[in-house]
Motif scaffolding. Structure first.
Motif, PDB file in Angstrom:
ATOM      1  N   ALA A 240      46.318  41.992  44.453  1.00 27.53           N
ATOM      2  CA  ALA A 240      46.112  40.550  44.498  1.00 27.53           C
ATOM      3  C   ALA A 240      44.628  40.207  44.406  1.00 27.53           C
ATOM      4  O   ALA A 240      44.240  39.232  43.751  1.00 27.53           O
ATOM      5  N   GLN A 241      43.789  41.000  45.061  1.00 24.29           N
ATOM      6  CA  GLN A 241      42.352  40.751  45.005  1.00 24.29           C
ATOM      7  C   GLN A 241      41.804  40.973  43.591  1.00 24.29           C
ATOM      8  O   GLN A 241      40.964  40.190  43.120  1.00 24.29           O
ATOM      9  N   ASN A 242      42.280  41.996  42.913  1.00 21.75           N
ATOM     10  CA  ASN A 242      41.834  42.243  41.544  1.00 21.75           C
ATOM     11  C   ASN A 242      42.189  41.074  40.628  1.00 21.75           C
ATOM     12  O   ASN A 242      41.385  40.668  39.778  1.00 21.75           O
ATOM     13  N   ARG A 243      43.381  40.511  40.816  1.00 17.41           N
ATOM     14  CA  ARG A 243      43.777  39.363  39.995  1.00 17.41           C
ATOM     15  C   ARG A 243      42.881  38.155  40.315  1.00 17.41           C
ATOM     16  O   ARG A 243      42.514  37.396  39.423  1.00 17.41           O
ATOM     17  N   LEU A 244      42.552  37.982  41.589  1.00 16.09           N
ATOM     18  CA  LEU A 244      41.676  36.879  41.969  1.00 16.09           C
ATOM     19  C   LEU A 244      40.297  37.045  41.343  1.00 16.09           C
ATOM     20  O   LEU A 244      39.724  36.073  40.798  1.00 16.09           O
TER      21      LEU A 244
END
Length: 341
Positions: free
Chosen positions: A330-334
């Motif tokens: 999720a952090q990578n997508r953000l």
């Protein structure tokens, strides 16, 4: 509008790696919260791990978002801030907040009596210590009397910015009156900024006596990005559920028509459910109202809704009740989204 990031890491090394990725994506500030880690130790790691990029010098800011104002003496807070400003070569921003009564009294064994004047005293003491001089004296709910002491190290810059977090109108107004910026709660939709926060800040700014070079309004949002909107909402739901179970935020949710959900979350917590695993009680409409969750295109549009209401928005990935691999994803997508905007 500046895009800031509150990075997540299962380890300190992972946290620093995430901050570097945020720096490479063009984030303006990386913020260190205080719940499962010390905000000042985390900020130290972020300061040491960022600041330089290949081919140039990055000036990404480092902030505590937020450090607990009452769990330490105001003088120790000031010294930590000065050290961090030196370590970061003038990139540090001191973000302070009161926390809630239970956290202060039960977790840290400190008084929560009259938090607003106590926070006002904290800011005054921090500024006095940073300014130097002998003696350093302040009388109030928090007092200090220091004689025969001077910090022997020159400050990196003449003014270190102080930010205050606040939810209620009086605390938000205090930020406008005495601080250099205001930091939002993690769940702060544009309507909240427009209808409650901006008027309270203006009332505080109108009472300001000290000159200000500019006031930084930092909104905040849990931002869950995924090609599948249902997956994005599911990841963010536990964040909303956690805060829905906390009495301090009941008025905010109640004003949006979700009082019954808060009651159910509070009852589930009393029955032994973990505070970070209440997402199944949160309807999609509540997730949509208090987070940014959806496809990259949808999230980009939602972020732009804050433009004109805030100078920056602090984006954090969903992490409550999720396995580490899913939080990393999720952090990578953000961060991909931040880099694209």
């Amino acid at each position: 509008m500046r895009l800031d990031v509150q990075p997540w890491g299962e380890t300190m090394a992972g946290l620093v790696s995430a901050a570097r990725a945020a720096e490479a994506a063009g984030a303006g500030v990386v913020w260190a919260p205080e719940l499962h880690r010390s905000a000042f130790v985390t900020a130290s790691a972020l300061a040491a791990g960022t600041g330089r990029e290949a081919g140039g010098h990055s000036r990404i800011g480092i902030g505590t978002g937020i450090a607990l104002a009452f769990a330490r003496s105001a003088m120790l807070t000031a010294l930590a801030a000065a050290d961090l400003d030196e370590l970061s070569e003038g990139r540090f921003r001191l973000g302070l907040g009161t926390g809630v009564a239970r956290l202060n009294q039960d977790w840290h064994g400190v008084s929560f009596d009259r938090p607003l004047p106590r926070l006002r005293d904290t800011v005054a003491i921090v500024r006095a210590v940073l300014a130097g001089g002998d003696p350093i004296v302040h009388k109030g709910l928090r007092s200090i009397r220091v004689r025969g002491w001077r910090r022997p190290y020159p400050p990196v810059r003449p003014h270190l910015p102080i930010y205050l977090a606040g939810v209620g109108p009086a605390m938000v107004a205090l930020a406008g009156e005495v601080a250099d910026g205001w930091i939002a709660h993690e769940l702060c939709p544009p309507t909240e900024l427009r209808e409650r926060i901006r008027p309270a800040l203006q009332s505080g700014l109108a009472r300001r006596t000290a000159p200000s070079a500019g006031f930084d309004v930092v909104a905040a949002a849990c931002c869950s990005v995924d090609p599948d909107p249902a997956v994005a909402r599911r990841r963010a739901a536990n964040v909303v559920g956690f805060y829905a179970s906390v009495r301090s935020y009941a008025d905010m949710f109640g004003a949006a028509g979700f009082a019954d959900v808060c009651a159910a979350a509070s009852e589930a917590l009393r029955s032994g459910r973990p505070a970070d695993c209440l997402g199944d009680l949160i309807p999609d409409a509540m997730v949509d109202a208090f987070t940014i969750a959806g496809t990259p295109a949808h999230c980009a549009v939602r972020i732009l809704e804050y433009d004109g209401l805030a100078d920056a928005i602090k984006l954090s990935p969903p992490s409550y009740g999720l396995p580490a691999d899913e939080v990393r994803h999720a952090q990578n997508r953000l961060l991909e989204l931040v880099g694209s905007m």
